[in-house]
Write an enzyme that holds these catalytic residues in place. Structure first.
Site, PDB file in Angstrom:
ATOM      1  N   ASP A 181       0.823  -1.208   0.000  1.00 42.45           N
ATOM      2  CA  ASP A 181       0.000   0.000   0.000  1.00 42.45           C
ATOM      3  C   ASP A 181       0.857   1.258   0.000  1.00 42.45           C
ATOM      4  O   ASP A 181       2.079   1.206   0.166  1.00 42.45           O
ATOM      5  CB  ASP A 181      -0.908   0.016   1.235  1.00 42.45           C
ATOM      6  CG  ASP A 181      -2.032  -1.005   1.159  1.00 42.45           C
ATOM      7  OD1 ASP A 181      -2.402  -1.393   0.036  1.00 42.45           O
ATOM      8  OD2 ASP A 181      -2.528  -1.414   2.227  1.00 42.45           O
TER       9      ASP A 181
ATOM     10  N   TYR B  10       7.200 -10.137   6.659  1.00 38.03           N
ATOM     11  CA  TYR B  10       7.060  -8.701   6.903  1.00 38.03           C
ATOM     12  C   TYR B  10       7.745  -8.308   8.208  1.00 38.03           C
ATOM     13  O   TYR B  10       7.833  -9.102   9.156  1.00 38.03           O
ATOM     14  CB  TYR B  10       5.583  -8.303   6.994  1.00 38.03           C
ATOM     15  CG  TYR B  10       4.888  -8.175   5.662  1.00 38.03           C
ATOM     16  CD1 TYR B  10       4.900  -6.974   4.962  1.00 38.03           C
ATOM     17  CD2 TYR B  10       4.218  -9.260   5.104  1.00 38.03           C
ATOM     18  CE1 TYR B  10       4.255  -6.856   3.740  1.00 38.03           C
ATOM     19  CE2 TYR B  10       3.571  -9.151   3.879  1.00 38.03           C
ATOM     20  CZ  TYR B  10       3.594  -7.943   3.205  1.00 38.03           C
ATOM     21  OH  TYR B  10       2.959  -7.832   1.988  1.00 38.03           O
TER      22      TYR B  10
END
Length: 255
Positions: A52, A111
């Site tokens: 994003d 992540y």
């Protein structure tokens, strides 16, 4: 057409995310433009994860098809030359079989989320961490995180507009590393799964921050998970602390 895998690093700050946008800068658009300067296009690249706006990457993987054979080392160098001065780098390139797909061949995604606890504004890490001005309890956050590891319905921890067919995911690992610094304490959340829901990592970290701050108990994380209700989630953490650090495949294309 020969297919190449690219390992990519980028600062997400200047971009409206990975995915190509009609009127906004994107990482995908920047790389496709660079490819067009090497060979006639149009070029379309596919990535392992569509990060994003504001989210960074140190280990994104994408693939592209080119007209001619390239030496992978020279391909990476040529792309980097055309990407300047944008904060995007092709760290490695590799020739891969035509059946390789950066997204669908992936078996693991990793992540990192960086959370900094200190009262003073960040300077050198501005745009690269989420800063909170209060102390946090790492053991409470670890206890809350333990409720989320494994296979669960993560409806509570996904964006309302998430398009995934199912909210059920297996979170293989969620660990917390504490890094004490002279000017604050950094909490590094490491998460690993085959795939993630939209906003899942940021929703998890935002909720665990509330646990660390004492606003939630660790057991309330389990209650939120069991509620299967987006309204039960804690605040969603901002994007600038999130990094896609790696993508795993049955065979490492860059080995």
């Amino acid at each position: 057409m020969p297919r190449y895998a690219l390992r990519i690093e980028y600062d997400g700050g200047p971009f409206a995310g990975w995915q190509r946008q009609a009127a906004q800068a994107s990482v995908q658009g920047a790389i496709e433009t660079a490819l067009g300067r090497l060979e006639p296009g149009p070029h379309t690249i596919a990535a392992a994860g569509r990060t994003d706006t504001g989210v960074h990457a140190s280990g994104q993987v994408a693939h592209c098809d080119l007209v001619r054979e390239w030496d992978p080392f020279r391909l990476a160098g040529a792309l980097n030359a055309h990407l300047k001065p944008l904060p995007v780098a092709i760290v490695a390139a590799a020739r891969v079989p035509e059946e390789f797909h950066a997204r669908f061949s992936a078996v693991e995604r990793r992540y990192l989320f960086r959370l900094l606890a200190r009262r003073a504004p960040e300077v050198h890490d501005r745009g690269r961490v989420w800063r909170v001005p209060h102390p946090l309890d790492p053991e409470a956050m670890r206890a809350g995180a333990a409720h989320l590891v494994g296979r669960h319905d993560f409806t509570t921890f996904r964006a309302a507009g998430c398009q995934a067919a199912s909210p059920v995911k297996t979170l293989d690992a969620l660990t917390l590393e504490t890094v004490e610094g002279m000017n604050g304490t950094e909490y590094r959340f490491h998460l690993r799964a085959r795939s993630f829901l939209h906003n899942q990592v940021r929703s998890i970290v935002g909720t665990l921050e509330r646990v660390g701050a004492g606003a939630w108990t660790p057991d309330q994380v389990r209650e939120a998970l069991d509620a299967r209700d987006r309204a039960a989630c804690g605040p969603v953490s901002p994007p600038q602390g999130l990094y896609l650090t790696g993508v795993g495949y049955p065979a490492d294309p860059f080995a």
